[in-house]
Design a protein around this motif. Structure first.
Motif, PDB file in Angstrom:
ATOM      1  N   ASP A 499       0.931  -1.203  -0.096  1.00 41.75           N
ATOM      2  CA  ASP A 499       0.070   0.016  -0.019  1.00 41.75           C
ATOM      3  C   ASP A 499       1.080   1.315  -0.056  1.00 41.75           C
ATOM      4  OD1 ASP A 499      -1.954   1.613   0.047  1.00 41.75           O
ATOM      5  OD2 ASP A 499      -2.780   1.430   2.240  1.00 41.75           O
ATOM      6  N   LEU A 500       1.388   1.619  -1.069  1.00 42.24           N
ATOM      7  CA  LEU A 500       2.433   2.732  -1.431  1.00 42.24           C
ATOM      8  C   LEU A 500       1.725   4.058  -1.933  1.00 42.24           C
ATOM      9  CD1 LEU A 500       5.155   0.647  -2.812  1.00 42.24           C
ATOM     10  CD2 LEU A 500       5.035   1.045  -0.627  1.00 42.24           C
ATOM     11  N   ASP A 501       0.701   4.011  -2.845  1.00 43.80           N
ATOM     12  CA  ASP A 501       0.132   5.230  -3.241  1.00 43.80           C
ATOM     13  C   ASP A 501      -0.353   6.284  -2.203  1.00 43.80           C
ATOM     14  OD1 ASP A 501       0.485   3.931  -5.840  1.00 43.80           O
ATOM     15  OD2 ASP A 501      -1.425   3.124  -5.865  1.00 43.80           O
ATOM     16  N   GLY A 502      -1.040   5.903  -1.218  1.00 49.46           N
ATOM     17  CA  GLY A 502      -1.542   6.862  -0.396  1.00 49.46           C
ATOM     18  C   GLY A 502      -0.278   7.744   0.337  1.00 49.46           C
ATOM     19  N   LEU A 514      10.868  16.547  -0.553  1.00 47.56           N
ATOM     20  CA  LEU A 514      11.756  16.028  -1.185  1.00 47.56           C
ATOM     21  C   LEU A 514      12.578  14.801  -0.365  1.00 47.56           C
ATOM     22  CD1 LEU A 514      14.079  15.773  -3.577  1.00 47.56           C
ATOM     23  CD2 LEU A 514      15.481  17.439  -2.447  1.00 47.56           C
ATOM     24  N   ILE A 515      13.027  15.161   1.064  1.00 50.79           N
ATOM     25  CA  ILE A 515      13.524  14.213   1.898  1.00 50.79           C
ATOM     26  C   ILE A 515      12.496  13.085   2.123  1.00 50.79           C
ATOM     27  CG2 ILE A 515      12.852  15.370   4.187  1.00 50.79           C
ATOM     28  CD1 ILE A 515      15.399  14.568   5.122  1.00 50.79           C
ATOM     29  N   GLY A 516      11.138  13.474   2.045  1.00 48.07           N
ATOM     30  CA  GLY A 516      10.131  12.497   2.493  1.00 48.07           C
ATOM     31  C   GLY A 516      10.288  11.613   1.312  1.00 48.07           C
ATOM     32  N   LYS A 517      10.167  11.809  -0.140  1.00 51.60           N
ATOM     33  CA  LYS A 517      10.422  11.049  -1.221  1.00 51.60           C
ATOM     34  C   LYS A 517      11.511  10.274  -1.147  1.00 51.60           C
ATOM     35  CE  LYS A 517       7.406  14.042  -4.168  1.00 51.60           C
ATOM     36  NZ  LYS A 517       7.172  14.726  -5.339  1.00 51.60           N
ATOM     37  N   ALA A 521      11.514   6.013  -1.096  1.00 53.84           N
ATOM     38  CA  ALA A 521      12.266   5.041  -2.014  1.00 53.84           C
ATOM     39  C   ALA A 521      12.849   4.094  -1.500  1.00 53.84           C
ATOM     40  CB  ALA A 521      13.024   6.221  -3.070  1.00 53.84           C
ATOM     41  N   LEU A 522      13.769   4.773  -0.316  1.00 50.01           N
ATOM     42  CA  LEU A 522      14.847   3.799   0.594  1.00 50.01           C
ATOM     43  C   LEU A 522      13.803   2.559   0.954  1.00 50.01           C
ATOM     44  CD1 LEU A 522      17.120   6.152   1.951  1.00 50.01           C
ATOM     45  CD2 LEU A 522      17.615   4.654   0.087  1.00 50.01           C
ATOM     46  N   VAL A 527      12.968  -2.607   2.318  1.00 53.48           N
ATOM     47  CA  VAL A 527      11.817  -3.441   3.041  1.00 53.48           C
ATOM     48  C   VAL A 527      10.982  -4.115   2.103  1.00 53.48           C
ATOM     49  CG1 VAL A 527       9.955  -3.222   4.769  1.00 53.48           C
ATOM     50  CG2 VAL A 527      12.116  -1.975   5.102  1.00 53.48           C
ATOM     51  N   TYR A 528      10.533  -3.340   1.282  1.00 54.52           N
ATOM     52  CA  TYR A 528       9.465  -3.830   0.246  1.00 54.52           C
ATOM     53  C   TYR A 528       9.890  -4.921  -0.550  1.00 54.52           C
ATOM     54  CZ  TYR A 528       5.442  -4.347  -2.843  1.00 54.52           C
ATOM     55  OH  TYR A 528       4.522  -4.889  -3.631  1.00 54.52           O
TER      56      TYR A 528
END
Length: 661
Positions: A499-502, A514-517, A521-522, A527-528
């Motif tokens: 569930d990544l889209d939200g 920016l840092i959130g994105k 990505a990491l 993990v995923y």
């Protein structure tokens, strides 16, 4: 462990016997470990005894098993070393090889101990002694935890489940384990079906709310014409005779006598809403009673029926209650059977048995909860009984996994699941939890600055009216996916499941997009993608443990009786497993070498007794007394070397005379 209080070294109760200088404390053990055959024979000729035991109780045969030196082991046995002496852990060289997973050494010692009855070409009939091989004690029927079979099946290396071990498991399974296992399976299947019927057909709890009879502004009453007339007649109104339609002063009279209406409604439990007293007048002084359709009120606690499960009026309810009684008695029988098993297994082995079969532990818990349901039913604790029933059904179904292990179709899958839960999933969970906590709290700090904005004025107005929250049904409105630290952990776990889209769509509405994105990505990469695929890669003997776990649930007397059925008696009067085997040419040649070794072994024991008075507990070669001695060092036709004969006297004068000549 060394101590200043005493000279004796304190040893751990369990050890793997590994060490840089763990060579057995005796000179002949040192010589054997270092491969010095001549030195070993010389020490024996001077009175060395290779049956002496060190501080661990190990003889030279044990030490050579530890170092996996098969060549020196054969030499020591040929010289008379016994291979049936137990050390302080109760291990013989055979069981020590099983304990340390020395595969080649184990089967070699088993071949030495076996007794060959006959041989035709590559087909042989051999008897393997069961004293240290089988899990059942040959005299008492008790379980032997130090038996070779038990150490192999429940040990770390299952590669030893070959040859005689497989044959022994098959014999045990076919003789009595299969019958016991299938009987337990059928009994449990009936128990499971009965429990499903009992819990599925249980009546649900009665509703906790009911239609409101009345309140401060509304009056609900029956839409029956007779009841309406009765109600109005009690307050002095004649609907048919007066021609009133309950407006104006007539309605005021009804309201003034509202107490009488209420008392009549309370005495008539069949009163329902349906009639609307409506005023046709547009006068502002008129009062109307509005119908409240569908409004629910909570039933008071003193009026709720908590004993609804004690209704046994219909035939179906009586059948269900009868099945419930059978289920309770059946559960008690399972618990009593487990207590009986505990009485002859002991707490340690019983706990170990449950640890190897966690589904059975859950099932016994379900049986205990089933007994607790009885007082809950008697004292009308219906809520508690419902919760217990949920746990009982959840725990009971898992026990089917144990019986699935006994079938080749699904057995490997169940073993893989058990192994994954016990080993792989625990290791994966630790690493996964570390990454989950780190990324969830980092993203929580990012979303602390979340503020949703939109160019849609209508949507913005709705959000403002809803106190900053998204109105229901608006798909274009985004809410903070991680408003609290706990919800951030839950959301990160959902991200690990795809569930990544939200979270990605909400990041632009933060002050740290920016840092959130980058963190997003990491998280996806580590993990995923990485960790979850690693878990799948880690998930990578079906019925051996099932046989022994089933055997542990049988009483000792019955185990001993079943062992007598599948074993025979060898020439020493001991129980043995007789097998017909087709051997390779190399194994056939090994039989001849072992026969020669046994003959030499017995001859050297007799020589040692005659010279040094040493007695041996070894029975090897007793049935070959009349055979001729064939030893490797007599292959050139000379007399075999006797390491125990007296040293020849040397005639020095004759020697000097020969030298002078």
């Amino acid at each position: 462990m060394d101590t200043t209080e005493q000279e004796e070294v304190l040893l751990p109760l369990k050890t793997n016997y590994q060490g840089y200088v763990a060579w057995g404390e005796y000179p002949h053990n040192f010589a054997a470990v270092l491969g010095q055959e001549e030195c070993y024979r010389l020490i024996l000729a001077k009175g060395g005894n290779h049956d002496f035991q060190d501080i661990n109780g190990n003889t030279v045969a044990h030490i050579l098993v530890v170092f996996d030196n098969m060549k020196m082991f054969d030499m020591a046995v040929e010289c008379g070393a016994a291979i049936n002496i137990e050390n302080k852990m109760g291990l013989t060289p055979l069981t020590m090889a099983a304990y340390l997973a020395r595969m080649d050494m184990f089967f070699h010692i088993a071949s030495i101990e076996r007794e060959v009855y006959w041989q035709i070409g590559n087909v042989t009939c051999s008897a393997y002694p069961l004293k240290y091989l089988d899990t059942i004690h040959s005299e008492t029927g008790e379980l032997q935890v130090n038996s070779a079979l038990n150490l192999i099946v429940f040990g770390p290396n299952l590669d030893l489940i070959e040859y005689v071990i497989v044959d022994l498991l098959n014999v045990k399974y076919k003789s009595f384990i299969r019958k016991v296992f299938m009987r337990q399976f059928i009994v449990f299947l009936c128990f499971l079906l009965l429990s499903v019927f009992v819990f599925v057909t249980r009546p649900g709890p009665p509703p906790s709310t009911r239609p409101c009879d009345f309140n401060a502004t509304a009056l609900m009453y029956s839409n029956s014409t007779d009841l309406n007339s009765t109600l109005l007649g009690r307050v002095g109104l004649d609907v048919e005779g007066s021609g009133m339609d309950l407006v104006g002063s007539g309605l005021d009279y009804v309201l003034e006598n509202l107490t009488d209406f209420l008392s009549l409604l309370e005495t008539n439990s069949n009163a329902t809403a349906g009639l609307l007293l409506n005023s046709n007048s547009s006068s502002t002084n008129s009062t109307s009673l509005k119908k409240v359709s569908g409004k629910k009120c909570k039933i008071p606690e003193d009026e709720k029926d908590y004993c609804y499960l004690q209704s046994y009026e219909t035939t179906f309810e009586q059948v269900r209650v009868g099945c419930e009684m059978v289920l309770v008695v059946w559960s008690l029988g399972y618990l009593l059977s487990a207590l009986h098993e505990l009485s002859f297994l002991g707490w340690k082995m019983f706990k170990e048995n449950l640890g190897m079969c966690p589904s059975r532990c859950l099932f016994l818990t379900a049986c205990f909860l089933c007994l607790i349901c009885v007082p809950a039913r008697i004292f009308c604790y219906s809520g508690l009984e419902d919760r217990l029933s949920i746990c009982i059904m959840g725990f009971t179904g898992f026990y089917m996994l144990f019986f699935c292990r006994g079938f080749k179709l699904v057995g490997p899958m169940v073993i893989m699941i058990y192994r994954m839960l016990a080993q792989d999933l625990a290791k994966f969970g630790i690493v996964f939890f570390i990454f989950l906590m780190a990324f969830s709290q980092a993203l929580y700090m990012v979303f602390q600055s979340f503020h949703f904005t939109t160019e849609n004025d209508e949507l913005a107005a709705k959000i403002l009216e809803n106190q900053g929250n998204c109105p229901s049904g608006e798909e274009d409105c985004l809410e903070n996916p991680m408003p609290t630290p706990i919800e951030s952990i839950i959301m990160a776990f959902m991200m690990s499941n795809g569930d990544l889209d939200g979270v990605w769509q909400s990041l632009p509405f933060t002050s740290h997009a920016l840092i959130g994105k980058i963190h997003w990505a990491l998280f996806v990469m580590i993990v995923y993608l990485l960790l979850l695929n690693l878990l799948i890669a880690m998930m990578g003997d079906t019925y051996a443990k099932t046989v022994l776990i089933t055997e542990r649930g049988i009483a000792p007397k019955e185990r001993l009786r079943q062992q007598d059925a599948y074993c025979d008696i060898n020439s020493f009067g001991e129980k043995a497993l007789v097998m017909k085997q087709f051997l390779s040419d190399e194994k056939v040649e090994e039989i001849n070498e072992i026969i020669e070794m046994k003959i030499t072994h017995r001859k050297n024991i007799d020589r040692r007794r005659a010279k040094f008075g040493y007695e041996s507990v070894s029975k090897m070669g007793l049935n070959m007394v009349g055979a001729s001695v064939i030893v490797p060092d007599s292959s050139d036709g000379t007399e075999p070397e006797n390491p125990y004969e007296d040293e020849p006297t040397i005639n020095k004068s004759a020697l000097m005379g020969d030298f002078e000549q």
